[in-house]
Motif scaffolding. Structure first.
Motif, PDB file in Angstrom:
ATOM      1  N   ASN A 141     -13.679 102.724 -52.664  1.00 58.22           N
ATOM      2  CA  ASN A 141     -15.582 101.688 -52.588  1.00 58.22           C
ATOM      3  C   ASN A 141     -14.071 100.790 -53.842  1.00 58.22           C
ATOM      4  O   ASN A 141     -14.432  99.626 -53.911  1.00 58.22           O
ATOM      5  CB  ASN A 141     -15.922 102.439 -54.184  1.00 58.22           C
ATOM      6  CG  ASN A 141     -16.873 103.239 -53.773  1.00 58.22           C
ATOM      7  OD1 ASN A 141     -16.537 103.375 -52.505  1.00 58.22           O
ATOM      8  ND2 ASN A 141     -16.878 104.694 -54.831  1.00 58.22           N
ATOM      9  N   SER A 142     -12.644 100.337 -54.252  1.00 56.11           N
ATOM     10  CA  SER A 142     -12.441  99.168 -54.477  1.00 56.11           C
ATOM     11  C   SER A 142     -11.409  98.667 -54.170  1.00 56.11           C
ATOM     12  O   SER A 142     -11.094  97.783 -54.615  1.00 56.11           O
ATOM     13  CB  SER A 142     -10.695 100.019 -55.738  1.00 56.11           C
ATOM     14  OG  SER A 142      -9.769 100.745 -54.890  1.00 56.11           O
ATOM     15  N   HIS A 143     -11.632  99.157 -52.660  1.00 55.66           N
ATOM     16  CA  HIS A 143     -11.148  97.709 -51.821  1.00 55.66           C
ATOM     17  C   HIS A 143     -12.248  97.330 -50.983  1.00 55.66           C
ATOM     18  O   HIS A 143     -11.499  96.472 -49.918  1.00 55.66           O
ATOM     19  CB  HIS A 143     -10.076  98.861 -50.848  1.00 55.66           C
ATOM     20  CG  HIS A 143      -8.432  99.057 -51.233  1.00 55.66           C
ATOM     21  ND1 HIS A 143      -8.611  99.661 -52.594  1.00 55.66           N
ATOM     22  CD2 HIS A 143      -7.726  98.281 -51.386  1.00 55.66           C
ATOM     23  CE1 HIS A 143      -7.427  99.969 -52.656  1.00 55.66           C
ATOM     24  NE2 HIS A 143      -6.659  98.856 -52.654  1.00 55.66           N
ATOM     25  N   GLU A 144     -13.792  97.674 -50.961  1.00 53.27           N
ATOM     26  CA  GLU A 144     -14.418  97.022 -50.664  1.00 53.27           C
ATOM     27  C   GLU A 144     -14.315  95.710 -50.732  1.00 53.27           C
ATOM     28  O   GLU A 144     -14.714  95.772 -52.342  1.00 53.27           O
ATOM     29  CB  GLU A 144     -15.579  98.035 -50.573  1.00 53.27           C
ATOM     30  CG  GLU A 144     -15.186  99.501 -49.308  1.00 53.27           C
ATOM     31  CD  GLU A 144     -16.771 100.423 -49.221  1.00 53.27           C
ATOM     32  OE1 GLU A 144     -17.686 100.006 -50.818  1.00 53.27           O
ATOM     33  OE2 GLU A 144     -16.952 101.142 -48.608  1.00 53.27           O
ATOM     34  N   ASP A 190     -17.173  90.852 -46.965  1.00 55.49           N
ATOM     35  CA  ASP A 190     -16.341  91.829 -45.368  1.00 55.49           C
ATOM     36  C   ASP A 190     -17.407  92.098 -45.105  1.00 55.49           C
ATOM     37  O   ASP A 190     -17.662  93.260 -43.931  1.00 55.49           O
ATOM     38  CB  ASP A 190     -15.784  93.031 -45.934  1.00 55.49           C
ATOM     39  CG  ASP A 190     -13.996  91.936 -45.708  1.00 55.49           C
ATOM     40  OD1 ASP A 190     -14.120  90.284 -45.598  1.00 55.49           O
ATOM     41  OD2 ASP A 190     -13.004  92.076 -46.112  1.00 55.49           O
ATOM     42  N   PHE A 191     -18.323  93.346 -45.802  1.00 55.81           N
ATOM     43  CA  PHE A 191     -19.554  93.582 -45.650  1.00 55.81           C
ATOM     44  C   PHE A 191     -20.847  92.506 -45.145  1.00 55.81           C
ATOM     45  O   PHE A 191     -21.572  93.515 -44.269  1.00 55.81           O
ATOM     46  CB  PHE A 191     -19.490  94.600 -45.736  1.00 55.81           C
ATOM     47  CG  PHE A 191     -18.720  95.997 -46.336  1.00 55.81           C
ATOM     48  CD1 PHE A 191     -19.354  97.305 -45.540  1.00 55.81           C
ATOM     49  CD2 PHE A 191     -17.202  95.840 -47.122  1.00 55.81           C
ATOM     50  CE1 PHE A 191     -18.039  98.177 -45.320  1.00 55.81           C
ATOM     51  CE2 PHE A 191     -16.707  96.370 -46.708  1.00 55.81           C
ATOM     52  CZ  PHE A 191     -17.263  98.141 -46.005  1.00 55.81           C
ATOM     53  N   PHE A 224     -22.792 100.257 -38.273  1.00 51.65           N
ATOM     54  CA  PHE A 224     -21.087 100.723 -37.900  1.00 51.65           C
ATOM     55  C   PHE A 224     -20.047 100.092 -38.129  1.00 51.65           C
ATOM     56  O   PHE A 224     -19.141 100.625 -38.152  1.00 51.65           O
ATOM     57  CB  PHE A 224     -22.529 100.425 -36.251  1.00 51.65           C
ATOM     58  CG  PHE A 224     -23.367 101.891 -35.603  1.00 51.65           C
ATOM     59  CD1 PHE A 224     -23.228 102.370 -35.994  1.00 51.65           C
ATOM     60  CD2 PHE A 224     -24.165 100.377 -35.806  1.00 51.65           C
ATOM     61  CE1 PHE A 224     -24.648 103.435 -35.667  1.00 51.65           C
ATOM     62  CE2 PHE A 224     -25.607 100.942 -35.569  1.00 51.65           C
ATOM     63  CZ  PHE A 224     -25.863 102.868 -35.217  1.00 51.65           C
ATOM     64  N   GLU A 225     -20.500  98.779 -38.021  1.00 50.58           N
ATOM     65  CA  GLU A 225     -19.147  97.981 -38.127  1.00 50.58           C
ATOM     66  C   GLU A 225     -18.781  98.464 -39.947  1.00 50.58           C
ATOM     67  O   GLU A 225     -17.719  97.794 -40.380  1.00 50.58           O
ATOM     68  CB  GLU A 225     -19.936  95.958 -37.712  1.00 50.58           C
ATOM     69  CG  GLU A 225     -20.050  96.234 -36.650  1.00 50.58           C
ATOM     70  CD  GLU A 225     -18.970  95.834 -35.472  1.00 50.58           C
ATOM     71  OE1 GLU A 225     -18.059  96.337 -35.522  1.00 50.58           O
ATOM     72  OE2 GLU A 225     -19.456  97.197 -34.486  1.00 50.58           O
ATOM     73  N   ARG A 226     -19.874  98.506 -40.900  1.00 50.54           N
ATOM     74  CA  ARG A 226     -19.337  99.146 -41.651  1.00 50.54           C
ATOM     75  C   ARG A 226     -18.767  99.999 -41.906  1.00 50.54           C
ATOM     76  O   ARG A 226     -17.602 100.229 -43.002  1.00 50.54           O
ATOM     77  CB  ARG A 226     -20.437  98.698 -43.038  1.00 50.54           C
ATOM     78  CG  ARG A 226     -21.049  97.920 -43.238  1.00 50.54           C
ATOM     79  CD  ARG A 226     -22.421  98.127 -44.330  1.00 50.54           C
ATOM     80  NE  ARG A 226     -22.893  99.047 -44.351  1.00 50.54           N
ATOM     81  CZ  ARG A 226     -24.142  98.646 -43.958  1.00 50.54           C
ATOM     82  NH1 ARG A 226     -24.241  97.216 -43.374  1.00 50.54           N
ATOM     83  NH2 ARG A 226     -24.897  99.166 -44.005  1.00 50.54           N
ATOM     84  N   PHE A 227     -18.929 101.098 -41.226  1.00 50.59           N
ATOM     85  CA  PHE A 227     -18.726 102.622 -41.124  1.00 50.59           C
ATOM     86  C   PHE A 227     -16.991 101.783 -39.818  1.00 50.59           C
ATOM     87  O   PHE A 227     -15.843 102.498 -41.003  1.00 50.59           O
ATOM     88  CB  PHE A 227     -18.856 103.562 -40.228  1.00 50.59           C
ATOM     89  CG  PHE A 227     -18.378 104.379 -39.900  1.00 50.59           C
ATOM     90  CD1 PHE A 227     -18.084 105.175 -40.284  1.00 50.59           C
ATOM     91  CD2 PHE A 227     -17.223 104.898 -38.456  1.00 50.59           C
ATOM     92  CE1 PHE A 227     -17.258 106.594 -40.584  1.00 50.59           C
ATOM     93  CE2 PHE A 227     -16.624 105.879 -38.226  1.00 50.59           C
ATOM     94  CZ  PHE A 227     -16.459 107.079 -39.247  1.00 50.59           C
ATOM     95  N   GLN A 269     -10.595 101.481 -41.625  1.00 55.22           N
ATOM     96  CA  GLN A 269      -9.582 100.667 -41.781  1.00 55.22           C
ATOM     97  C   GLN A 269      -8.796 100.966 -43.015  1.00 55.22           C
ATOM     98  O   GLN A 269      -7.855 100.929 -43.453  1.00 55.22           O
ATOM     99  CB  GLN A 269      -9.676  99.612 -41.989  1.00 55.22           C
ATOM    100  CG  GLN A 269      -8.805  98.244 -41.862  1.00 55.22           C
ATOM    101  CD  GLN A 269      -7.517  98.544 -41.029  1.00 55.22           C
ATOM    102  OE1 GLN A 269      -7.351  98.887 -40.351  1.00 55.22           O
ATOM    103  NE2 GLN A 269      -6.245  98.458 -41.986  1.00 55.22           N
ATOM    104  N   ILE A 270     -10.338 100.808 -44.129  1.00 58.45           N
ATOM    105  CA  ILE A 270      -9.662 101.451 -45.007  1.00 58.45           C
ATOM    106  C   ILE A 270      -9.361 102.548 -45.769  1.00 58.45           C
ATOM    107  O   ILE A 270      -8.042 102.642 -46.188  1.00 58.45           O
ATOM    108  CB  ILE A 270     -10.631 100.881 -46.300  1.00 58.45           C
ATOM    109  CG1 ILE A 270     -11.428  99.815 -46.291  1.00 58.45           C
ATOM    110  CG2 ILE A 270     -10.486 101.151 -48.313  1.00 58.45           C
ATOM    111  CD1 ILE A 270     -12.683  99.064 -47.207  1.00 58.45           C
TER     112      ILE A 270
END
Length: 206
Positions: free
Chosen positions: A71-74, A78-79, A85-88, A93-94
């Motif tokens: 949550n702190s790195h999202e 980027d989203f 699917f791409e958010r997943f 990666q995080i």
């Protein structure tokens, strides 16, 4: 489960991570953990019912720490404009970065996966995945409303299939190679593509 803070709690967690990441649950010694942490059995049993409850607490701590890290790195930028699917994939990666930042928690989760077939695995899995499933279900329902899934499938069908595949991925990929960080990352990314082009409203183009 929430536990009250007490003196040397951080030392207890560190000692437990060392023991549970080096040995199976059955072979891990609570006495060794308490000795290395420098706390008494009385203090331990005041805060935890037994070894099993403490083990689940550690797994829950790993999950909460990972969620907080993700949550702190999202980053919203980027989203933006990406489907579930791409958010997943971005979250994978995080999570990969989390494994590097918190190697002991990552190894604990690997050791837990290897407990599959043992009583402790089913017990802990039922507790830990309850919250994960609720979180994922909320994300799936939003994605359905956003049109990320093919509307010829019912919401109930999509939720059940995605939940099953996400939470049972380790039953499909259970070779020694699959437990390596890079391979886990690759398998998770491939799962996202499989779900996207199997359920999604897009054709897979080459």
């Amino acid at each position: 489960m929430e536990q009250k803070s007490f003196k040397r709690k951080s030392e207890l967690i560190e000692a437990a991570l060392d023991e549970f990441t080096a040995k199976t649950y059955e072979n891990a010694s609570l006495n060794v953990i308490l000795k290395n942490a420098g706390i008494s059995k009385g203090t331990f049993y005041y805060h935890f019912q037994d070894k099993q409850a403490f083990y689940v607490f550690l797994l829950e701590s790993a999950h909460k720490t990972e969620c907080k890290f993700i949550n702190s790195h999202e980053r919203i930028e980027d989203f933006k404009g990406k489907d579930i699917f791409e958010r997943f994939k971005l979250q994978v990666q995080i999570a990969y970065e989390f494994a590097i930042a918190f190697p002991k928690y990552f190894k604990l989760c690997i050791m837990f996966r290897k407990e599959r077939g043992n009583e402790i695995y089913e017990y802990a899995k039922n507790i830990i995945e309850r919250n994960k499933e609720a979180w994922l279900e909320e994300k799936i329902k939003k994605a359905i409303k956003d049109g990320d899934f093919n509307n010829r499938f019912s919401e109930d069908f999509i939720i059940k299939i995605v939940n099953h595949m996400v939470f049972n991925l380790n039953e499909i990929f259970d070779e020694e190679e699959d437990y390596k960080m890079e391979k886990m990352r690759e398998n998770a990314s491939n799962l996202a593509d499989f779900l996207k082009y199997g359920f999604g409203n897009r054709e897979l183009c080459y």
